[in-house]
Design an enzyme around this catalytic site. Structure first.
Site, PDB file in Angstrom:
ATOM      1  N   ASP A  14      84.004  44.477  24.452  1.00 50.22           N
ATOM      2  CA  ASP A  14      84.913  45.611  24.396  1.00 50.22           C
ATOM      3  C   ASP A  14      84.857  46.300  25.765  1.00 50.22           C
ATOM      4  OD1 ASP A  14      86.577  47.658  23.181  1.00 50.22           O
ATOM      5  OD2 ASP A  14      84.777  48.900  23.139  1.00 50.22           O
ATOM      6  N   ASP A  16      86.216  50.169  26.695  1.00 51.84           N
ATOM      7  CA  ASP A  16      85.899  51.606  26.652  1.00 51.84           C
ATOM      8  C   ASP A  16      84.707  51.856  25.724  1.00 51.84           C
ATOM      9  OD1 ASP A  16      88.361  52.888  28.100  1.00 51.84           O
ATOM     10  OD2 ASP A  16      89.207  51.427  26.712  1.00 51.84           O
ATOM     11  N   ASP A 182      81.221  48.655  20.527  1.00 55.05           N
ATOM     12  CA  ASP A 182      80.611  49.929  20.127  1.00 55.05           C
ATOM     13  C   ASP A 182      81.216  50.551  18.880  1.00 55.05           C
ATOM     14  OD1 ASP A 182      82.969  50.291  21.753  1.00 55.05           O
ATOM     15  OD2 ASP A 182      82.523  52.416  21.773  1.00 55.05           O
TER      16      ASP A 182
END
Length: 231
Positions: A14, A16, A182
């Site tokens: 991922d 961001d 996240d």
């Protein structure tokens, strides 16, 4: 921890909240766009909690002021959404890496993984052109063979489609690939296809308690990744 593989063929990341702490630049662009349309600005902690499902969803939440997960732009009673979205992208493209920072150990770890012939890709819900620009300005683009954005396909994470597509683009099998992310979107996408998922505790978790999530491991530092994948 990753018992079924000694060393993966590929790792998907991922963007961001996993590679880059980008909330300050995102917040600036969101608030400039909201201000242009006479809408109330939002604080950075609100915006942090709304990241993870793509730029359109982020803006819907910012307009509403709450995380209405199921609200789509078509249900939003705001007729100028397309114009606001265009304004956001204009503002954000000028400041993708102005206040944003790499998380500690990102560059060295990516270098190490690449040196061990592990193929790397980014799979993000951020629009692909903005993702490419952020990776380039952050000095990370050269580490990745493939970048899949939120508008690269008809579906976004938590649909597993972008992960499957990235594996196909890398010419690697799903069962020889690991996801690092996240948010609930990353975890859901990986779980849907049985892909191991390393959950970054430093990111934008959308209020998710990672200790209760179905993850392979929770990582506290980016530099833990090589040891966890058998290097």
């Amino acid at each position: 921890l990753l018992k079924r593989m000694q060393k993966p063929s590929a790792i998907l990341f991922d963007l961001d909240g996993t590679l880059v702490d980008s909330v300050s630049d995102l917040a600036d662009a969101v608030n400039l766009a909201l201000s242009d349309f006479g809408l109330p600005v939002r604080n950075i902690e609100q915006i942090r909690s709304w990241i993870g499902n793509g730029a359109e969803k982020l803006l819907v939440r910012a307009i509403c002021g709450i995380e209405i997960v199921d609200t789509t732009r078509s249900e939003l009673q705001f007729l100028e959404f397309d114009e606001l979205y265009t304004a956001f992208k204009k503002y954000y493209s000028k400041r993708v890496f102005e206040s944003s920072q790499l998380y500690p150990g990102v560059r060295e770890t990516l270098q190490s993984l690449g040196d061990h012939d592990i193929r790397l890709a980014v799979v993000t819900n951020k629009p692909v052109l903005l993702a490419e620009k952020l990776l380039t300005e952050a000095g990370l683009r050269s580490f990745f063979s493939v970048v899949v954005g939120g508008d690269s396909l008809a579906v976004k994470k938590p649909d597993p489609g972008p992960l499957v597509y990235a594996c196909a683009q890398l010419s690697v099998s799903i069962d020889q690939t690991v996801m690092v992310g996240d948010s609930a979107s990353d975890i859901g996408a990986a779980n849907a296809i049985g892909m191991p998922i390393l959950a970054a505790s430093w990111g934008y978790t959308q209020g998710l308690d990672l200790t209760k999530a179905n993850v392979t491991a929770i990582i506290r530092r980016f530099t833990e990744i090589p040891a966890l994948v058998g290097l």
